[in-house]
Motif scaffolding. Structure first.
Motif, PDB file in Angstrom:
ATOM      1  N   ALA A  45       0.811  -1.225   0.000  1.00  0.00           N
ATOM      2  CA  ALA A  45       0.000   0.000   0.000  1.00  0.00           C
ATOM      3  C   ALA A  45       0.839   1.268   0.000  1.00  0.00           C
ATOM      4  CB  ALA A  45      -0.951  -0.007   1.200  1.00  0.00           C
ATOM      5  N   THR A  72      -3.770   7.904  -0.895  1.00  0.00           N
ATOM      6  CA  THR A  72      -3.937   6.690  -1.693  1.00  0.00           C
ATOM      7  C   THR A  72      -3.419   5.474  -0.948  1.00  0.00           C
ATOM      8  OG1 THR A  72      -3.662   8.008  -3.703  1.00  0.00           O
ATOM      9  CG2 THR A  72      -3.486   5.621  -3.927  1.00  0.00           C
ATOM     10  N   LEU A  87      -5.725   2.205  -0.067  1.00  0.00           N
ATOM     11  CA  LEU A  87      -5.390   0.840  -0.456  1.00  0.00           C
ATOM     12  C   LEU A  87      -5.402  -0.095   0.751  1.00  0.00           C
ATOM     13  CD1 LEU A  87      -2.518   1.506  -3.018  1.00  0.00           C
ATOM     14  CD2 LEU A  87      -4.738   0.462  -3.527  1.00  0.00           C
ATOM     15  N   THR A 127      -8.669  -2.561   1.373  1.00  0.00           N
ATOM     16  CA  THR A 127      -8.480  -4.016   1.413  1.00  0.00           C
ATOM     17  C   THR A 127      -9.071  -4.591   2.694  1.00  0.00           C
ATOM     18  OG1 THR A 127      -6.447  -3.831   0.106  1.00  0.00           O
ATOM     19  CG2 THR A 127      -6.786  -5.875   1.334  1.00  0.00           C
ATOM     20  N   MET A 131      -6.035   2.847  -7.268  1.00  0.00           N
ATOM     21  CA  MET A 131      -6.935   1.973  -6.515  1.00  0.00           C
ATOM     22  C   MET A 131      -7.489   0.859  -7.392  1.00  0.00           C
ATOM     23  SD  MET A 131      -9.093   4.518  -4.038  1.00  0.00           S
ATOM     24  CE  MET A 131     -10.077   3.120  -3.464  1.00  0.00           C
ATOM     25  N   GLY A 139      -4.450  -1.420  -8.282  1.00  0.00           N
ATOM     26  CA  GLY A 139      -3.883  -2.015  -7.079  1.00  0.00           C
ATOM     27  C   GLY A 139      -4.800  -3.060  -6.470  1.00  0.00           C
ATOM     28  N   LEU A 140      -6.061  -2.697  -6.240  1.00  0.00           N
ATOM     29  CA  LEU A 140      -7.007  -3.644  -5.652  1.00  0.00           C
ATOM     30  C   LEU A 140      -7.313  -4.788  -6.614  1.00  0.00           C
ATOM     31  CD1 LEU A 140      -9.487  -1.159  -3.935  1.00  0.00           C
ATOM     32  CD2 LEU A 140      -7.802  -2.628  -2.800  1.00  0.00           C
TER      33      LEU A 140
END
Length: 419
Positions: free
Chosen positions: A164, A261, A265, A269, A377, A380-381
C-alpha cells in the motif's frame, strides 16, 4: 485527497493540534473501523461546534450543504489571510483577524482565486492524457512487482509496507521525475515523515531532509530537464515560479497523492476482507472494480474530519446563519453517509448506483490528481484480488491497529495471509 503540505510554512493544522481542539468522539472511530466517528452524528446538516480551545466553529454534515460551502466563493480556503478556529491556540481565539500578507508560497490548496487559479492552471496543464496513460502502465508494473515479491517471500505479509505504501510512492516518483537512484532516499524520508510511530525528532529530521531533497530536485530540473511534471513546471514560460514555490507545489502533490492513496489501499483491502459477501461479488464479477473504487471512497472517507473554510461575509447555510469570519468544517465521513442522499448509507454496497461523493472535494479545489488516485486503486485492488485469490487477514480484525491519531485515517499495518 488531503489538503496538507509538509513544508514548515504550511498553515494547515497539525495532527496534535487537531486532537487538542476536538472532542475524542469526533476524532476516534466508534464501534467499527469503517464508520465515521460517533461525535459527527447529530441533529441538523449544519450545527455549531464548540472546540476545546474555546473557539466556536460550524460543522457541516449534509451533502448538499457541503457542496455549497466548497463551491461558494464566500467561503475562503486561504488560511494565511483568514485565521481559522481549528488552527488557533487558546490565547489566540480573540485574535481572529484577517492577515494582509502577500502570498509568496506555492501551497495552492490553501489559496483563493486568482492566486489559486493561476497555480492550479499551471498544474492542470501538466496532467496530460499522455502522461496519465503512461503512468497507468507503470501502476500495473509496480503493483504486479510488489505482489509477486510478497508471494515469493512466503504466505504472510504486512500489506501496508509491502504494497500500500510503496505503490503510490513510486508513482509519485514517476510523476515528479525522481531519478531511480534517488528513490530509496525519497521513499525512506517519506515513510519516516508520515509514520505516526516515528519519534517526533525522527519525523522532523525526515521532513527537513525531504524538503532539502525537493530543493535539490528542483535545481536539477532547471539544469537538466526531463519529461516529467516538475520539469514541465520549471520550464513553463508562463509560470515564473520561484524554487521555493516549486518545492511547495511538489510537497503538496506528494502529501496529497501519497498518504491518501496508501491509506485507501490499506483500509480498502481491510474493508473488503471484512465484507466477504461484497468481496465475493467482486471476485465473481471483476467488472465491478470501478464501482468498488467509488463505493470505497464514499464509504471510508479517510479524511478524519474534512476541509475547513472561513466565511468572508454572513451566509445562511441550511437554514443556519453563519457570521462573517466563522470557520466552517466539513465532516466528510458523515457527509458521504447523508441518508437524504444515499439509501442505507452505512452499508458497503459495491453494486450501488454511482452518484457523486465528496471524497475528492468539490468546486475549484476538487482534487487535481483524483483520476490518478482512481487508477492506483482500481489497478492495485484488482491485481491484489486476482493474484491472491484467497487473501485473508492473518490476525483478528480487532487487532488491526487503526490510525485514529492521524489526520488521514487508515491502518498502521494490515497483516494478511494466503495459501
Amino acid at each position: 485527497m488531503a489538503d496538507h503540505s509538509l513544508t514548515k510554512k504550511s498553515p494547515s493544522v497539525s495532527t496534535t493540534a487537531m486532537r487538542r481542539i476536538l472532542p475524542v468522539d469526533m476524532v476516534e472511530r466508534g464501534h467499527g473501523p469503517f464508520d465515521p466517528p460517533p461525535g459527527l452524528r447529530g441533529e441538523g446538516a449544519v450545527r455549531p461546534l464548540g472546540l476545546l480551545n474555546g473557539a466556536r466553529a460550524w460543522l457541516v454534515t449534509g451533502f448538499e450543504e457541503a457542496r455549497t460551502v466548497l463551491a461558494d466563493a464566500r467561503f475562503s480556503a486561504d488560511k494565511v489571510r483568514h485565521r481559522e478556529a481549528t488552527s488557533l491556540q487558546p490565547h489566540e481565539v480573540a485574535e481572529m483577524e484577517a492577515a494582509s500578507a502577500k502570498r509568496e508560497d506555492g501551497i495552492f490548496v490553501l489559496m483563493d482565486p486568482p492566486e489559486h487559479t493561476r497555480l492550479r492552471g499551471l498544474l492542470t496543464g501538466q496532467f496530460t492524457v499522455r502522461r496519465m496513460r503512461e503512468l497507468e502502465s507503470r501502476v500495473t508494473e509496480i503493483a504486479v512487482e510488489h505482489i509477486e515479491a510478497m508471494k515469493a517471500a512466503g504466505t504472510e505479509a504486512d500489506l501496508v509496507p509491502a504494497f500500500a505504501l510503496p505503490l503510490p510512492s513510486l508513482v509519485i516518483c514517476e510523476l515528479l521525475g525522481v531519478d531511480y537512484a534517488d528513490r530509496a532516499e525519497f521513499q525512506e524520508r517519506t515513510a519516516v515523515g508520515m509514520n505516526a510511530n516515528s519519534a517526533p525528532e525522527e519525523q522532523a529530521s525526515a521532513r527537513a531532509g525531504l524538503y532539502a531533497f525537493m530543493r535539490r530536485l528542483v535545481a536539477g530540473k532547471r539544469s537538466n530537464p526531463a519529461d516529467d511534471l516538475l520539469s514541465g513546471l520549471v520550464h513553463d514560460a508562463d509560470s515564473a515560479l520561484t524554487d521555493a514555490q516549486l518545492v511547495d507545489v511538489a510537497l503538496v502533490l506528494l502529501n496529497a497523492g501519497h498518504e491518501t492513496t496508501a491509506n485507501m489501499l490499506g483500509l480498502g483491502t481491510f474493508a473488503l476482507l471484512e465484507h466477504p459477501d461484497q468481496l465475493a461479488a467482486l471476485r465473481a464479477d471483476p467488472g465491478l472494480i470501478d464501482n468498488t473504487v467509488e463505493e470505497l471512497l464514499r464509504f471510508l472517507s479517510i479524511i478524519q474530519l474534512g476541509v475547513s473554510r472561513v466565511a468572508t461575509e454572513p451566509v445562511t447555510l441550511g437554514g443556519v446563519d453563519i457570521p462573517a469570519g466563522a470557520t466552517v468544517v466539513i465532516a466528510t465521513p458523515e457527509v458521504n453517509r447523508d441518508p437524504r442522499y444515499w439509501p442505507d448509507p452505512d452499508a458497503l454496497d459495491l453494486r450501488r448506483s454511482r452518484t457523486p461523493h465528496l471524497a475528492f472535494g468539490h468546486g475549484v479545489h476538487q482534487c487535481l490528481g483524483q483520476q490518478l488516485a482512481r487508477v492506483e486503486m482500481r489497478i492495485g485492488l484488482g491485481e491484489l484480488i486476482s493474484r491472491l485469490p484467497d487473501l485473508r487477514l492473518a490476525v483478528p480484525a480487532e487487532q488491526v491497529p487503526l490510525r485514529n491519531e492521524m489526520l488521514i485515517f487508515g491502518v498502521h499495518s494490515l497483516p494478511v495471509t494466503w495459501s
